[in-house]
Scaffold this active site. Structure first.
Site, mmCIF file in Angstrom:
data_model
loop_
_atom_site.group_PDB
_atom_site.id
_atom_site.type_symbol
_atom_site.label_atom_id
_atom_site.label_comp_id
_atom_site.label_asym_id
_atom_site.label_seq_id
_atom_site.Cartn_x
_atom_site.Cartn_y
_atom_site.Cartn_z
ATOM 1 N N LYS A 147 -11.070 8.918 -2.260
ATOM 2 C CA LYS A 147 -11.462 8.400 -3.582
ATOM 3 C C LYS A 147 -12.647 9.174 -4.144
ATOM 4 C CE LYS A 147 -14.104 4.576 -3.942
ATOM 5 N NZ LYS A 147 -15.286 4.894 -4.761
ATOM 6 N N ASN A 148 -13.670 9.371 -3.322
ATOM 7 C CA ASN A 148 -14.899 9.958 -3.860
ATOM 8 C C ASN A 148 -14.781 11.452 -4.143
ATOM 9 O OD1 ASN A 148 -16.072 7.485 -3.900
ATOM 10 N ND2 ASN A 148 -17.360 7.800 -2.095
ATOM 11 N N CYS A 183 -20.784 -0.560 -6.990
ATOM 12 C CA CYS A 183 -21.189 -1.632 -6.081
ATOM 13 C C CYS A 183 -22.675 -1.903 -6.196
ATOM 14 C CB CYS A 183 -20.823 -1.248 -4.649
ATOM 15 S SG CYS A 183 -19.047 -1.222 -4.396
ATOM 16 N N ARG A 231 -29.891 2.293 -7.482
ATOM 17 C CA ARG A 231 -29.016 3.418 -7.826
ATOM 18 C C ARG A 231 -29.418 4.124 -9.133
ATOM 19 N NH1 ARG A 231 -22.890 1.972 -6.031
ATOM 20 N NH2 ARG A 231 -22.937 4.121 -5.337
ATOM 21 N N ARG A 288 -10.488 -1.537 -5.201
ATOM 22 C CA ARG A 288 -11.043 -0.376 -5.895
ATOM 23 C C ARG A 288 -10.942 0.888 -5.045
ATOM 24 N NH1 ARG A 288 -16.682 -1.698 -8.622
ATOM 25 N NH2 ARG A 288 -16.519 0.556 -8.651
ATOM 26 N N ASP A 306 -21.476 4.155 3.901
ATOM 27 C CA ASP A 306 -20.236 3.468 3.520
ATOM 28 C C ASP A 306 -19.481 2.905 4.724
ATOM 29 O OD1 ASP A 306 -20.794 3.980 0.907
ATOM 30 O OD2 ASP A 306 -19.127 5.355 0.542
HETATM 31 C C1 UD1 Z 1 -22.026 8.205 -3.531
HETATM 32 C C2 UD1 Z 1 -20.714 7.532 -3.184
HETATM 33 C C3 UD1 Z 1 -20.974 6.231 -2.420
HETATM 34 C C4 UD1 Z 1 -21.844 6.505 -1.192
HETATM 35 C C5 UD1 Z 1 -23.084 7.304 -1.565
HETATM 36 C C6 UD1 Z 1 -23.883 7.755 -0.344
HETATM 37 C C7 UD1 Z 1 -19.284 8.225 -4.986
HETATM 38 C C8 UD1 Z 1 -18.568 7.855 -6.245
HETATM 39 N N1 UD1 Z 1 -20.013 7.265 -4.429
HETATM 40 O O1 UD1 Z 1 -22.750 7.290 -4.361
HETATM 41 O O2 UD1 Z 1 -19.731 5.700 -2.010
HETATM 42 O O3 UD1 Z 1 -22.281 5.271 -0.659
HETATM 43 O O4 UD1 Z 1 -22.722 8.489 -2.309
HETATM 44 O O5 UD1 Z 1 -23.073 8.511 0.505
HETATM 45 O O6 UD1 Z 1 -19.152 9.324 -4.471
HETATM 46 N N2 UD1 Z 1 -30.744 8.478 -5.865
HETATM 47 C C9 UD1 Z 1 -31.871 8.573 -6.627
HETATM 48 N N3 UD1 Z 1 -31.775 9.211 -7.830
HETATM 49 C C10 UD1 Z 1 -30.620 9.756 -8.282
HETATM 50 C C11 UD1 Z 1 -29.463 9.652 -7.477
HETATM 51 C C12 UD1 Z 1 -29.558 8.998 -6.261
HETATM 52 O O7 UD1 Z 1 -32.937 8.093 -6.267
HETATM 53 O O8 UD1 Z 1 -30.601 10.326 -9.378
HETATM 54 C C13 UD1 Z 1 -30.804 7.787 -4.534
HETATM 55 C C14 UD1 Z 1 -29.945 6.531 -4.482
HETATM 56 O O9 UD1 Z 1 -30.602 5.408 -5.010
HETATM 57 C C15 UD1 Z 1 -29.685 6.427 -2.993
HETATM 58 C C16 UD1 Z 1 -29.601 7.893 -2.546
HETATM 59 O O10 UD1 Z 1 -30.241 8.641 -3.566
HETATM 60 O O11 UD1 Z 1 -30.783 5.822 -2.364
HETATM 61 C C17 UD1 Z 1 -28.214 8.423 -2.340
HETATM 62 O O12 UD1 Z 1 -27.433 8.135 -3.493
HETATM 63 P P1 UD1 Z 1 -26.211 9.039 -3.948
HETATM 64 O O13 UD1 Z 1 -25.856 9.961 -2.835
HETATM 65 O O14 UD1 Z 1 -26.499 9.619 -5.281
HETATM 66 O O15 UD1 Z 1 -25.079 7.964 -4.086
HETATM 67 P P2 UD1 Z 1 -23.993 7.789 -5.211
HETATM 68 O O16 UD1 Z 1 -23.647 9.115 -5.832
HETATM 69 O O17 UD1 Z 1 -24.385 6.669 -6.097
#
Ligand code: UD1
Length: 418
Positions: free
Chosen positions: A22-23, A117, A122, A397, A305
């Site tokens: 999915k991701n 989620c 986030r 989802r 995850d």
């Molecule tokens: C993606 C995955 C999700 C998985 C996560 C971590 C998708 C669609 N979703 O989510 O399933 O749980 O990676 O492997 O691929 N952060 C910041 N600032 C930012 C972006 C992130 O502080 O601009 C922080 C987040 O709050 C979190 C960490 O970085 O603590 C990792 O987040 P991130 O890897 O970006 O997760 P997602 O892309 O939301």
């Protein structure tokens, strides 16, 4: 609202075939609007998140043809719109990838703020930092992410956190820019590498995906492609945990074992046997589940995850386990649900302590998010008696054909409306 009714406590056995990731698919779907030629993506999972992404691509003006359940053909020649405001899009995470893709193609975008989620704050500050470094104006306003640029120019970008979303989004924005972009401290997850491979198959010049530094040489144009998405690491891991929690013998097919090493290592730690084949894994669940300590980490560490699935498994260990969640600050909402089934768990900020119990009992529980919902399904399959799980739309989802795949393994599970 649909629910699952599960009669648990049975040993399972057999084979399960893992769907596409999915991701990875969400990123490749957004990337498909970067060319006017035909893009065919194979092995896409038929799940809610993906279907919402496909609707969004249609809203932008692209032609989307579902060739079969797991193959889609996209032609984005007429994808001239730059705004996405549909309510469903605001419920999922990966719509943020349209920001990078629209910025690359049209030099502007207005996309509803991503939901997904509810597992922590986030923020998307790193995405915006990347777009700004490339020369765009990028900001949040009234529930939308807005970007605008005259020109996108290669830049050096350091990510303070190894964010999956920011890494992919900056890659998407940079592939058609002028010059070279270097992104340091990037996420190395298999889906990040797969999206980079997908873009390269369209003519992009991305090097280093899977290492700490990604280097993107901007190209003038991308072309069409036919590409098959990698198998879903987390879906595979979920069935591996299922074998452990139900003490069953399950062969998980159509996977890349390398992507599952941290999960295999933990399952072996807690007493299971994991046999690795070229494109399959067999997990033979142990009669005694041993306690362990886990800390979630970016890839190649143990994935956040998979945290709820392993936590539920460890509720049945013969001792005390500790899990530290280091990626998301609010990923233990399911704990109250599993406690209803007899688990003994205490939460201390971002750590949980699990005191293993002999049995879980079937109860009515509620899925609190996608992976937590899947973890509760595992717990209910291991529990004695009948359980009901509400809010299974979360699970749908991200898990293709969950009920049928489980039934094929011998599980007693039904999906009921209302
Ligand atoms: C993606 C995955 C999700 C998985 C996560 C971590 C998708 C669609 N979703 O989510 O399933 O749980 O990676 O492997 O691929 N952060 C910041 N600032 C930012 C972006 C992130 O502080 O601009 C922080 C987040 O709050 C979190 C960490 O970085 O603590 C990792 O987040 P991130 O890897 O970006 O997760 P997602 O892309 O939301």
């Amino acid at each position: 609202m649909a629910k699952y009714v599960i009669n648990g406590g049975k040993k399972l056995s057999g084979e399960v075939k893992i769907s596409g990731a999915k991701n990875a698919t969400v990123g490749s779907l957004a990337a498909s609007i970067l060319t006017e030629e035909d893009v065919i993506i194979e092995n896409i999972p038929d799940v809610w998140d993906i279907n919402v992404m496909l609707d969004a691509i249609k809203v932008l003006g692209a032609d989307v043809q579902r060739i079969d359940r797991n193959t889609v053909k996209i032609n984005a020649k007429n994808a001239n719109l730059t705004e996405l405001s549909d309510f469903n899009l605001g419920k999922m995470r990966a719509t943020y990838y349209f920001v990078g893709a629209l910025l690359a193609r049209h030099h502007k975008s207005k996309v509803i703020f991503p939901g997904g989620c509810n597992i922590g704050a986030r923020p998307i500050n790193l995405h915006l930092k990347g777009f700004t470094a490339l020369g765009a104006k990028a900001y949040e306003e009234n529930g939308f992410i807005i970007t605008e640029a005259d020109n996108l120019k290669g830049a050096n970008i350091y990510l303070d956190i190894e964010s999956v979303g920011a890494t992919v989004n900056i890659m998407l924005a940079a592939v058609l820019s002028n010059g070279v972009t270097t992104i340091e401290n990037v996420a190395k997850e298999p889906h990040v590498v797969d999206i980079a491979n997908f873009l390269n198959s369209m003519g992009a010049n991305i090097k280093g995906a899977g290492t700490d530094v990604i280097r993107i040489k901007g190209v003038k144009k991308l072309h069409g492609t036919t590409y098959s998405v990698i198998p879903d690491q987390i879906e595979a891991g979920t069935y591996m945990a299922l074998a452990a929690i139900t003490k069953s013998d399950i062969t998980i097919k159509n996977i890349i074992p390398k992507h599952l090493e941290s999960i295999s290592a933990k399952l072996i730690d807690i007493g299971n046997q994991v046999i690795v084949y070229d494109e399959a894994l067999r997990v033979i669940g142990s009669d005694v589940i041993l306690p362990t300590n886990i800390k979630t980490m970016p890839y190649p560490g143990f994935p956040t995850d998979m945290q709820p699935q392993l936590a539920c498994t460890l509720t049945l260990a013969n001792g005390k386990s500790k899990i530290e969640e280091s990626i998301f600050e609010n990923r233990f909402k399911y704990v109250e649900e599993i406690k209803k089934m007899g688990a003994i768990i205490s939460i201390d900020n971002t750590t949980i302590i699990i005191e293993g119990v002999k049995n879980l009992d079937g109860r009515k529980v509620v899925a609190t998010d996608l992976r937590a919902g899947a973890a509760l399904v595992l717990a209910c399959l291991a529990a004695n008696g009948v359980s009901e799980i509400d809010k299974i739309e979360y699970v749908e989802r991200g898990y293709e054909d969950f009920v049928n795949k489980l039934k094929n393994l011998g599980a007693d599970i039904e999906r009921k409306e209302g």
